[in-house]
Design an enzyme around this catalytic site. Structure first.
Site, PDB file in Angstrom:
ATOM      1  N   GLY A  73       0.816  -1.218   0.000  1.00  0.00           N
ATOM      2  CA  GLY A  73       0.000   0.000   0.000  1.00  0.00           C
ATOM      3  C   GLY A  73       0.848   1.267   0.000  1.00  0.00           C
ATOM      4  O   GLY A  73       0.547   2.233  -0.706  1.00  0.00           O
ATOM      5  N   ASN A 149      -8.106   3.895   8.746  1.00  0.00           N
ATOM      6  CA  ASN A 149      -7.484   2.768   9.444  1.00  0.00           C
ATOM      7  C   ASN A 149      -7.524   2.870  10.961  1.00  0.00           C
ATOM      8  O   ASN A 149      -7.198   1.917  11.653  1.00  0.00           O
ATOM      9  CB  ASN A 149      -6.029   2.603   8.980  1.00  0.00           C
ATOM     10  CG  ASN A 149      -5.246   3.892   9.056  1.00  0.00           C
ATOM     11  OD1 ASN A 149      -5.615   4.887   8.432  1.00  0.00           O
ATOM     12  ND2 ASN A 149      -4.180   3.902   9.830  1.00  0.00           N
ATOM     13  N   SER A 197      -3.419  -3.436  -0.520  1.00  0.00           N
ATOM     14  CA  SER A 197      -2.292  -4.158   0.073  1.00  0.00           C
ATOM     15  C   SER A 197      -2.747  -5.544   0.532  1.00  0.00           C
ATOM     16  O   SER A 197      -3.718  -5.667   1.273  1.00  0.00           O
ATOM     17  CB  SER A 197      -1.776  -3.347   1.266  1.00  0.00           C
ATOM     18  OG  SER A 197      -0.784  -4.073   1.930  1.00  0.00           O
ATOM     19  N   ALA A 198      -2.017  -6.588   0.088  1.00  0.00           N
ATOM     20  CA  ALA A 198      -2.466  -7.965   0.325  1.00  0.00           C
ATOM     21  C   ALA A 198      -2.502  -8.363   1.793  1.00  0.00           C
ATOM     22  O   ALA A 198      -3.355  -9.142   2.208  1.00  0.00           O
ATOM     23  CB  ALA A 198      -1.575  -8.936  -0.444  1.00  0.00           C
ATOM     24  N   THR A 235      11.724  -7.685 -11.783  1.00  0.00           N
ATOM     25  CA  THR A 235      11.155  -9.034 -11.896  1.00  0.00           C
ATOM     26  C   THR A 235      10.024  -9.210 -10.884  1.00  0.00           C
ATOM     27  O   THR A 235      10.170  -8.837  -9.718  1.00  0.00           O
ATOM     28  CB  THR A 235      12.261 -10.086 -11.664  1.00  0.00           C
ATOM     29  OG1 THR A 235      13.274  -9.860 -12.647  1.00  0.00           O
ATOM     30  CG2 THR A 235      11.725 -11.505 -11.800  1.00  0.00           C
ATOM     31  N   CYS A 324       1.193   7.059  17.635  1.00  0.00           N
ATOM     32  CA  CYS A 324       1.447   6.673  16.250  1.00  0.00           C
ATOM     33  C   CYS A 324       2.252   5.382  16.201  1.00  0.00           C
ATOM     34  O   CYS A 324       2.082   4.565  15.329  1.00  0.00           O
ATOM     35  CB  CYS A 324       2.188   7.767  15.517  1.00  0.00           C
ATOM     36  SG  CYS A 324       1.173   9.233  15.372  1.00  0.00           S
TER      37      CYS A 324
HETATM   38  N1  PLP Z   1      -2.842   2.898   3.829  1.00  0.00           N
HETATM   39  C1  PLP Z   1      -3.606   2.481   4.860  1.00  0.00           C
HETATM   40  C2  PLP Z   1      -4.951   3.066   5.050  1.00  0.00           C
HETATM   41  C3  PLP Z   1      -3.117   1.520   5.745  1.00  0.00           C
HETATM   42  O1  PLP Z   1      -3.871   1.125   6.787  1.00  0.00           O
HETATM   43  C4  PLP Z   1      -1.807   0.993   5.531  1.00  0.00           C
HETATM   44  C5  PLP Z   1      -1.238  -0.003   6.480  1.00  0.00           C
HETATM   45  O2  PLP Z   1      -1.303   0.144   7.675  1.00  0.00           O
HETATM   46  C6  PLP Z   1      -1.077   1.443   4.429  1.00  0.00           C
HETATM   47  C7  PLP Z   1      -1.621   2.396   3.603  1.00  0.00           C
HETATM   48  C8  PLP Z   1       0.290   0.912   4.141  1.00  0.00           C
HETATM   49  O3  PLP Z   1       0.203  -0.338   3.510  1.00  0.00           O
HETATM   50  P1  PLP Z   1       1.479  -1.333   3.485  1.00  0.00           P
HETATM   51  O4  PLP Z   1       1.627  -1.841   4.877  1.00  0.00           O
HETATM   52  O5  PLP Z   1       1.086  -2.402   2.518  1.00  0.00           O
HETATM   53  O6  PLP Z   1       2.625  -0.550   3.004  1.00  0.00           O
END
Ligand code: PLP
Length: 376
Positions: A73, A149, A197-198, A235, A324
């Site tokens: 993500g 989140n 994000s997986a 790759t 945080c």
């Molecule tokens: N965006 C949001 C809303 C998220 O909750 C997170 C992960 O906590 C991310 C982006 C970041 O994703 P990644 O952990 O795959 O880099």
């Protein structure tokens, strides 16, 4: 006998689904070929990557050539923010992947304006009226997350993208918390870019994707070979791509059932919390307006960090809404954005349930909270 550990922090990450692991294993070992090679070893890998792209595209109603694999993500968000042009409008309660990428662009001279979510009862959302209040002519990109989140609220993305398009501006949504959990249709949402994000939907860590609507221009993220249509060279992480597609498809197939299960668990959890601690304050907008399984709750007078550690000692994993990270005791920017007082923010914990949690797990969490909060 060892006690059962209860994982209730699914917004942070989720367990890898067994089916995803099994789908990945051949590509970790025997089918190790490079998808770009010209000999026979490439074939299983090429086929797997192409199929995974098609599966993911179907899950979000995109075309396969609109799906670009990334390392997660954070990378997808950075790609859009840094690869776009003009000023930006972002919400003040975005994930740091968006906020810090935007801040870095500010240092390079790009103008960034911030929009705050609606506050108070029924708050935690971004509505188009709020965008018009801060609108500026030079804006070239709007970036608003699909679901937050920390408080789990889900934004009306189709209204927000409509607003941006009426002003001739591109629209990105960070859907990292939403993909695999609520229905995602990039056409209905009307977005130009969408990040996922997986590891948030029972896939492996370090893999994700960016949807880029056909015809929309974005600077390449990585220059090199022709992978990802020449926009993100390197790759492919074949095994992880396969694991991600498997997890997303199964999560989407089971979505209604999972949502119902999680709603029942969440109602039971909140009902129990209200009985144990009648002054509990919920952030967000009630179970119906939040991500499935999501509870962000303040136990005034009980610092969240202490609560989190005491639950951890009892084998229960939740997270704090206030800090945080473990080294940073600043009030969370999300809780600040929704006008939570310092006192509320410092006592907010996030309990995010997942499909593998049971009624018994909820009851164990409640019993632990009762002992900690009431000292009994
Ligand atoms: N965006 C949001 C809303 C998220 O909750 C997170 C992960 O906590 C991310 C982006 C970041 O994703 P990644 O952990 O795959 O880099």
């Amino acid at each position: 006998m060892s006690k059962k550990l209860i994982y209730a922090d699914h917004a942070a990450t989720t367990p890898l689904m067994q089916e995803a692991l099994e789908a990945m294993l051949p590509f970790v070992k025997d089918d190790f070929g490079n998808p770009s090679s010209l000999h026979g070893w490439a074939k299983p890998a090429r086929k797997a990557v192409d199929e995974a792209r098609a599966v993911i595209a179907r899950c979000v109603n995109a075309e396969p050539e609109e799906i670009f694999f990334t390392s997660g993500g954070t990378e997808a968000d950075n790609w859009v923010i840094k690869g776009s042009e003009g000023g930006m409008l972002v919400s003040s309660y975005e994930h740091h992947a968006v906020l810090n990428a935007a801040a870095s662009e500010t240092r390079r001279g790009r103008d960034v304006v911030y929009v705050r979510p609606k506050v108070g009862n029924g708050g935690g959302y971004i509505m188009p009226e709020r965008l018009s209040k801060v609108w500026k002519e030079e804006i070239g990109l709007v970036s608003i997350m699909t679901a937050n989140n920390e408080i789990g609220t889900i934004n009306p993305i189709h209204l927000l993208s409509d607003f941006a398009h009426k002003h001739g501006v591109l629209f990105h949504t960070d859907a990292v918390q939403a993909v695999g959990h609520i229905p995602i249709d990039v056409r209905e949402m009307g977005v130009d870019f969408l990040s996922a994000s997986a590891h948030k939907f029972n896939g492996p860590k370090g893999i994700g994707f960016l949807f880029i609507r056909k015809g929309v221009k974005l600077e390449p993220l990585l220059n090199g070979g022709q992978q990802e249509n020449g926009l993100r060279a390197g790759t492919e992480n074949v095994a992880s791509i396969v694991g991600m597609a498997t997890a997303l498809k199964l999560n989407c197939d089971r979505m209604d059932k999972t949502a119902e299960h999680l709603e029942n668990l969440t109602l039971r959890l909140r009902d129990g919390i209200d009985r144990i601690f009648p002054d509990a304050i919920y952030l967000g907008d009630g179970v119906a307006g939040q991500l499935p399984g999501f509870t962000s709750v303040s136990f005034l007078g009980h610092p969240a960090e202490g609560l989190m550690h005491m639950l951890d000692l009892k084998g229960i994993a939740v997270s704090t809404g206030a800090a945080c990270d473990s080294k940073n005791t600043k009030i969370s920017h999300v809780l600040k954005a929704v006008n939570a007082t310092n006192e509320i923010a410092r006592s907010t914990v996030r309990i995010t349930l997942g499909p593998e949690n049971t009624v018994a797990d909820v009851d164990v969490i409640l019993a632990a909270l009762k002992r900690i909060l009431r000292g009994v």
